[in-house]
Design a protein around this motif. Structure first.
Motif, PDB file in Angstrom:
ATOM      1  N   ASP A  39       0.853  -1.185   0.000  1.00  0.00           N
ATOM      2  CA  ASP A  39       0.000   0.000   0.000  1.00  0.00           C
ATOM      3  C   ASP A  39       0.893   1.241   0.000  1.00  0.00           C
ATOM      4  OD1 ASP A  39      -1.608   2.220   0.794  1.00  0.00           O
ATOM      5  OD2 ASP A  39      -3.070   0.861   1.707  1.00  0.00           O
ATOM      6  N   VAL A  40       0.948   1.934  -1.125  1.00  0.00           N
ATOM      7  CA  VAL A  40       1.844   3.083  -1.280  1.00  0.00           C
ATOM      8  C   VAL A  40       1.434   4.235  -0.362  1.00  0.00           C
ATOM      9  CG1 VAL A  40       2.733   4.818  -2.880  1.00  0.00           C
ATOM     10  CG2 VAL A  40       2.437   2.455  -3.644  1.00  0.00           C
ATOM     11  N   ASP A  41       0.137   4.485  -0.237  1.00  0.00           N
ATOM     12  CA  ASP A  41      -0.333   5.580   0.614  1.00  0.00           C
ATOM     13  C   ASP A  41       0.081   5.358   2.064  1.00  0.00           C
ATOM     14  OD1 ASP A  41      -1.489   6.909  -1.490  1.00  0.00           O
ATOM     15  OD2 ASP A  41      -3.474   6.028  -1.192  1.00  0.00           O
ATOM     16  N   ALA A  42      -0.032   4.123   2.533  1.00  0.00           N
ATOM     17  CA  ALA A  42       0.370   3.801   3.902  1.00  0.00           C
ATOM     18  C   ALA A  42       1.872   3.996   4.084  1.00  0.00           C
ATOM     19  CB  ALA A  42      -0.023   2.364   4.244  1.00  0.00           C
ATOM     20  N   PHE A  43       2.633   3.594   3.063  1.00  0.00           N
ATOM     21  CA  PHE A  43       4.090   3.768   3.144  1.00  0.00           C
ATOM     22  C   PHE A  43       4.459   5.244   3.214  1.00  0.00           C
ATOM     23  CE2 PHE A  43       8.174   4.481   0.978  1.00  0.00           C
ATOM     24  CZ  PHE A  43       9.005   3.784   1.844  1.00  0.00           C
ATOM     25  N   GLU A  44       3.804   6.074   2.425  1.00  0.00           N
ATOM     26  CA  GLU A  44       4.101   7.505   2.434  1.00  0.00           C
ATOM     27  C   GLU A  44       3.772   8.126   3.788  1.00  0.00           C
ATOM     28  OE1 GLU A  44       1.986   9.136  -0.859  1.00  0.00           O
ATOM     29  OE2 GLU A  44       3.479   8.476  -2.339  1.00  0.00           O
ATOM     30  N   ARG A  45       2.687   7.667   4.416  1.00  0.00           N
ATOM     31  CA  ARG A  45       2.342   8.172   5.746  1.00  0.00           C
ATOM     32  C   ARG A  45       3.381   7.732   6.772  1.00  0.00           C
ATOM     33  NH1 ARG A  45      -3.687   6.676   7.167  1.00  0.00           N
ATOM     34  NH2 ARG A  45      -3.014   7.648   9.139  1.00  0.00           N
ATOM     35  N   LEU A  46       3.815   6.475   6.680  1.00  0.00           N
ATOM     36  CA  LEU A  46       4.839   5.985   7.609  1.00  0.00           C
ATOM     37  C   LEU A  46       6.143   6.736   7.397  1.00  0.00           C
ATOM     38  CD1 LEU A  46       5.057   3.747   9.799  1.00  0.00           C
ATOM     39  CD2 LEU A  46       6.093   2.293   8.055  1.00  0.00           C
ATOM     40  N   TYR A  47       6.474   7.026   6.155  1.00  0.00           N
ATOM     41  CA  TYR A  47       7.684   7.791   5.834  1.00  0.00           C
ATOM     42  C   TYR A  47       7.624   9.167   6.494  1.00  0.00           C
ATOM     43  CZ  TYR A  47      11.547   9.642   3.030  1.00  0.00           C
ATOM     44  OH  TYR A  47      12.741  10.196   2.620  1.00  0.00           O
ATOM     45  N   ARG A  48       6.487   9.838   6.389  1.00  0.00           N
ATOM     46  CA  ARG A  48       6.359  11.181   6.974  1.00  0.00           C
ATOM     47  C   ARG A  48       6.483  11.152   8.491  1.00  0.00           C
ATOM     48  NH1 ARG A  48       2.396  11.769   2.842  1.00  0.00           N
ATOM     49  NH2 ARG A  48       0.720  11.247   4.308  1.00  0.00           N
ATOM     50  N   ILE A  49       6.021  10.067   9.102  1.00  0.00           N
ATOM     51  CA  ILE A  49       6.128   9.939  10.561  1.00  0.00           C
ATOM     52  C   ILE A  49       7.582   9.801  10.991  1.00  0.00           C
ATOM     53  CG2 ILE A  49       5.650   8.395  12.514  1.00  0.00           C
ATOM     54  CD1 ILE A  49       2.930   7.790  11.183  1.00  0.00           C
ATOM     55  N   TYR A  50       8.344   8.988  10.253  1.00  0.00           N
ATOM     56  CA  TYR A  50       9.711   8.675  10.676  1.00  0.00           C
ATOM     57  C   TYR A  50      10.768   9.608  10.100  1.00  0.00           C
ATOM     58  CZ  TYR A  50       8.674   4.584  13.422  1.00  0.00           C
ATOM     59  OH  TYR A  50       8.232   3.760  14.424  1.00  0.00           O
ATOM     60  N   GLN A  51      10.458  10.350   9.069  1.00  0.00           N
ATOM     61  CA  GLN A  51      11.463  11.195   8.426  1.00  0.00           C
ATOM     62  C   GLN A  51      12.161  12.144   9.408  1.00  0.00           C
ATOM     63  OE1 GLN A  51      11.562  14.639   7.672  1.00  0.00           O
ATOM     64  NE2 GLN A  51      13.449  14.462   6.480  1.00  0.00           N
ATOM     65  N   PRO A  52      11.426  12.949  10.209  1.00  0.00           N
ATOM     66  CA  PRO A  52      12.140  13.866  11.116  1.00  0.00           C
ATOM     67  C   PRO A  52      12.931  13.157  12.199  1.00  0.00           C
ATOM     68  CG  PRO A  52       9.770  13.930  11.523  1.00  0.00           C
ATOM     69  CD  PRO A  52       9.965  13.134  10.277  1.00  0.00           C
ATOM     70  N   ARG A  53      12.415  12.051  12.715  1.00  0.00           N
ATOM     71  CA  ARG A  53      13.111  11.319  13.775  1.00  0.00           C
ATOM     72  C   ARG A  53      14.389  10.681  13.248  1.00  0.00           C
ATOM     73  NH1 ARG A  53       8.816   7.310  16.256  1.00  0.00           N
ATOM     74  NH2 ARG A  53      10.566   6.884  17.670  1.00  0.00           N
ATOM     75  N   LEU A  54      14.304  10.056  12.082  1.00  0.00           N
ATOM     76  CA  LEU A  54      15.484   9.425  11.502  1.00  0.00           C
ATOM     77  C   LEU A  54      16.512  10.456  11.058  1.00  0.00           C
ATOM     78  CD1 LEU A  54      13.876   6.557   9.373  1.00  0.00           C
ATOM     79  CD2 LEU A  54      15.113   6.343  11.538  1.00  0.00           C
ATOM     80  N   ALA A  55      16.056  11.573  10.513  1.00  0.00           N
ATOM     81  CA  ALA A  55      16.987  12.620  10.086  1.00  0.00           C
ATOM     82  C   ALA A  55      17.790  13.144  11.265  1.00  0.00           C
ATOM     83  CB  ALA A  55      16.234  13.756   9.400  1.00  0.00           C
ATOM     84  N   ARG A  56      17.129  13.358  12.388  1.00  0.00           N
ATOM     85  CA  ARG A  56      17.792  13.832  13.607  1.00  0.00           C
ATOM     86  C   ARG A  56      18.853  12.829  14.069  1.00  0.00           C
ATOM     87  NH1 ARG A  56      19.856  16.577  17.679  1.00  0.00           N
ATOM     88  NH2 ARG A  56      21.292  14.838  17.546  1.00  0.00           N
ATOM     89  N   PHE A  57      18.514  11.547  14.015  1.00  0.00           N
ATOM     90  CA  PHE A  57      19.427  10.494  14.438  1.00  0.00           C
ATOM     91  C   PHE A  57      20.586  10.339  13.462  1.00  0.00           C
ATOM     92  CE2 PHE A  57      20.246   5.774  14.142  1.00  0.00           C
ATOM     93  CZ  PHE A  57      21.039   5.686  15.276  1.00  0.00           C
ATOM     94  N   LEU A  58      20.299  10.370  12.174  1.00  0.00           N
ATOM     95  CA  LEU A  58      21.317  10.094  11.160  1.00  0.00           C
ATOM     96  C   LEU A  58      22.351  11.199  11.054  1.00  0.00           C
ATOM     97  CD1 LEU A  58      19.047   8.523   8.393  1.00  0.00           C
ATOM     98  CD2 LEU A  58      20.775   7.349   9.781  1.00  0.00           C
ATOM     99  N   ILE A  59      21.951  12.456  11.199  1.00  0.00           N
ATOM    100  CA  ILE A  59      22.942  13.529  11.100  1.00  0.00           C
ATOM    101  C   ILE A  59      23.943  13.429  12.245  1.00  0.00           C
ATOM    102  CG2 ILE A  59      21.629  15.246  12.413  1.00  0.00           C
ATOM    103  CD1 ILE A  59      23.965  15.795   9.363  1.00  0.00           C
ATOM    104  N   THR A  60      23.483  12.954  13.404  1.00  0.00           N
ATOM    105  CA  THR A  60      24.395  12.740  14.524  1.00  0.00           C
ATOM    106  C   THR A  60      25.383  11.623  14.218  1.00  0.00           C
ATOM    107  OG1 THR A  60      22.710  13.450  16.110  1.00  0.00           O
ATOM    108  CG2 THR A  60      24.531  12.149  16.980  1.00  0.00           C
ATOM    109  N   LEU A  61      24.903  10.610  13.525  1.00  0.00           N
ATOM    110  CA  LEU A  61      25.721   9.424  13.294  1.00  0.00           C
ATOM    111  C   LEU A  61      26.673   9.597  12.112  1.00  0.00           C
ATOM    112  CD1 LEU A  61      25.974   6.750  14.740  1.00  0.00           C
ATOM    113  CD2 LEU A  61      24.314   5.770  13.158  1.00  0.00           C
ATOM    114  N   ALA A 124      15.622  21.008  15.626  1.00  0.00           N
ATOM    115  CA  ALA A 124      14.876  20.616  16.815  1.00  0.00           C
ATOM    116  C   ALA A 124      13.572  19.963  16.389  1.00  0.00           C
ATOM    117  CB  ALA A 124      14.579  21.824  17.697  1.00  0.00           C
ATOM    118  N   SER A 125      13.127  18.978  17.159  1.00  0.00           N
ATOM    119  CA  SER A 125      11.896  18.286  16.817  1.00  0.00           C
ATOM    120  C   SER A 125      10.689  18.884  17.522  1.00  0.00           C
ATOM    121  CB  SER A 125      12.020  16.804  17.204  1.00  0.00           C
ATOM    122  OG  SER A 125      12.253  16.676  18.583  1.00  0.00           O
ATOM    123  N   GLU A 126      10.917  19.669  18.562  1.00  0.00           N
ATOM    124  CA  GLU A 126       9.830  20.277  19.316  1.00  0.00           C
ATOM    125  C   GLU A 126      10.190  21.722  19.619  1.00  0.00           C
ATOM    126  OE1 GLU A 126       6.988  18.928  20.145  1.00  0.00           O
ATOM    127  OE2 GLU A 126       7.375  16.836  19.596  1.00  0.00           O
TER     128      GLU A 126
END
Length: 205
Positions: A39-61, A124-126
């Motif tokens: 389901d592409v729509d579900a994947f896009e929603r999941l991507y939007r949920i995790y994009q900011p969290r993963l970006a914050r983690f990955l730039i540190t790493l 910042a995330s918040e």
């Protein structure tokens, strides 16, 4: 050693223990179930949920802004292709962050020399409360600068603890190592951070 503080610093989040967090986790699982059916729509929603969290983690790493989107996309592509492999023995976020962790370490092997991230101090995330902005911003800047002196493995432990509110057991699953190894990395990371941070901020660790 303690599992980590409950402080709400710029770019941090306290551990998810609220009803809304549990509801969010259930929504993410429901989305993944749909992703298993391509389901592409579900994947896009999941991507939007995790994009900011993963970006914050990955730039540190990875410490290379130009690599963050590449590694993030690679991570989510694995989620898309292997969603059916998730059995629910761990939290969905743990599974996704573990994929990101492995992808980030591989990217670091290709690009071993980090570059300056001009946006790291402002990310910042918040949004903090107005009366806390100055202190939290200063603390965030000092912590990010000090973390640059740590190894990638130590930065990952610190970032997941202080910026994502995860406990040692969950971090051990992500890093695929024993809990005692996570504790050891945190011990040495905190010791080095205390040396790098001014006295006014080192007590926070």
């Amino acid at each position: 050693m303690r599992e980590g503080p409950d402080l709400n610093v710029v770019g941090t989040a306290s551990r998810p223990r609220t009803d809304s967090a549990r509801s969010g986790a259930l929504e993410e699982r429901a989305l993944l179930d749909r992703v298993k059916s391509q389901d592409v729509d579900a994947f896009e929603r999941l991507y939007r949920i995790y994009q900011p969290r993963l970006a914050r983690f990955l730039i540190t790493l990875v410490q290379r802004p130009q690599l963050v989107e590449e590694v993030l996309d690679d991570t989510m592509m694995v989620v898309w292709e292997t969603a059916g492999n998730f059995r629910g023995t761990s939290k969905l976020s743990t599974w996704i962050f573990a994929i990101a962790y492995r992808k980030a370490l591989k990217a670091r092997m290709r690009w071993p020399d980090p570059v300056e991230d001009d946006e790291a101090h402002s990310r910042a995330s918040e949004d903090p409360a107005p009366d806390e902005l100055l202190h939290q911003t200063q603390l965030h800047e000092v912590l990010v600068a000090a973390m640059a002196r740590l190894s990638a493995e130590q930065r990952a432990v610190v970032d997941l603890t202080y910026f994502h509110g995860m406990g040692y057991r969950e971090i051990a699953e992500i890093a695929d190592c024993p809990v005692d190894t996570v504790k050891t990395r945190m011990f040495h990371a905190r010791r080095r951070l205390k040396q790098a941070m001014s006295a006014s901020f080192s007590d926070w660790l």
